[in-house]
Design a protein around this motif. Structure first.
Motif, short mmCIF file in Angstrom:
data_model
loop_
_atom_site.label_atom_id
_atom_site.label_comp_id
_atom_site.label_asym_id
_atom_site.label_seq_id
_atom_site.Cartn_x
_atom_site.Cartn_y
_atom_site.Cartn_z
N LEU A 228 23.86 83.50 50.30
CA LEU A 228 25.29 83.84 50.29
C LEU A 228 26.09 82.87 51.15
O LEU A 228 27.21 82.52 50.80
CB LEU A 228 25.49 85.28 50.75
N ARG A 229 25.51 82.44 52.28
CA ARG A 229 26.20 81.43 53.10
C ARG A 229 26.35 80.13 52.33
O ARG A 229 27.37 79.44 52.42
CB ARG A 229 25.44 81.19 54.41
N ALA A 230 25.33 79.77 51.55
CA ALA A 230 25.40 78.54 50.75
C ALA A 230 26.50 78.64 49.70
O ALA A 230 27.21 77.66 49.44
CB ALA A 230 24.05 78.26 50.09
N VAL A 231 26.66 79.81 49.11
CA VAL A 231 27.73 80.00 48.13
C VAL A 231 29.09 79.88 48.80
O VAL A 231 30.00 79.22 48.29
CB VAL A 231 27.60 81.37 47.42
N ALA A 232 29.22 80.50 49.98
CA ALA A 232 30.50 80.45 50.71
C ALA A 232 30.83 79.03 51.14
O ALA A 232 32.00 78.65 51.22
CB ALA A 232 30.46 81.38 51.92
N ALA A 233 29.81 78.22 51.45
CA ALA A 233 30.04 76.86 51.93
C ALA A 233 30.22 75.86 50.78
O ALA A 233 30.63 74.73 51.03
CB ALA A 233 28.87 76.41 52.80
N SER A 234 29.93 76.28 49.55
CA SER A 234 30.05 75.33 48.44
C SER A 234 31.52 75.00 48.20
O SER A 234 32.40 75.83 48.38
CB SER A 234 29.40 75.91 47.18
N PRO A 235 31.79 73.78 47.78
CA PRO A 235 33.17 73.36 47.56
C PRO A 235 33.88 74.13 46.44
O PRO A 235 35.09 74.23 46.45
CB PRO A 235 33.08 71.88 47.21
N SER A 236 33.13 74.71 45.52
CA SER A 236 33.76 75.43 44.42
C SER A 236 34.08 76.87 44.78
O SER A 236 34.73 77.57 44.01
CB SER A 236 32.84 75.42 43.19
#
Length: 130
Positions: free
Chosen positions: A118-126
Motif C-alpha cells: 500500500l505504501r508503494a501504491v501511495a508513493a507511485s507517481p500515478s
C-alpha cells in the motif's frame, strides 16, 4: 514489465486500496480470534480434558475455533486475491491457523507485506494526492 504488472503480479491500483484495507482488517481480526481460541484450546482445554477429566473448555473453544477457522480461510483468500499473493503464501497462511501461536506470526507477516504494498501504491507517481 509494463506499468500494470510488478514482480509480484498485477499492480495494485489506487482504486483498490480501500477494499484492500478492509480485507486486511477482516483478516487481522480473524487471525487474532482464531489464534487465541487455538492457544486456549491447546494450552488450557486439552490439559484439563486429559489430566483433569473436564472437557468443557475443549468444547467451548474447539467448536468455535473450527467454524471460525473456515472464516479465516475465506478472509485470507479475499486478502490474497486483492493483493495478488501466490498460492504458496495462501497455503502457508492457512496452515498457520492450525498451529498454536503461528497465526500471530502469519498475521504480522501478512500485515507487513500488505502495508508495504500500500505504501508503494501511495508513493507511485500515478497515485492521486489527497
Amino acid at each position: 514489465m509494463s506499468d500494470a504488472t510488478t514482480a509480484d503480479g498485477p499492480a495494485i491500483t489506487p482504486e483498490a486500496v480501500p477494499g484492500i484495507r478492509g480485507a486486511l482488517i477482516r483478516y487481522r481480526v480473524m487471525a487474532y480470534v482464531v489464534g487465541t481460541l487455538l492457544v486456549v484450546l491447546v494450552l488450557v482445554g486439552v490439559p484439563l480434558k486429559y489430566l483433569g477429566g473436564n472437557g468443557i473448555v475443549v468444547t467451548m473453544t474447539g467448536v468455535p475455533h473450527g467454524y471460525l477457522y473456515m472464516v479465516l480461510l475465506f478472509t485470507a483468500y479475499d486478502l490474497g486475491r486483492r493483493v495478488h499473493w501466490p498460492w504458496g503464501r495462501l497455503i502457508l497462511i492457512a496452515l498457520c491457523g492450525t498451529v498454536p501461536f503461528l497465526s500471530f506470526w502469519a498475521e504480522h507477516s501478512a500485515r507487513t507485506d500488505v502495508q508495504a504494498r500500500l505504501r508503494a501504491v501511495a508513493a507511485s507517481p500515478s497515485a492521486p494526492t489527497p
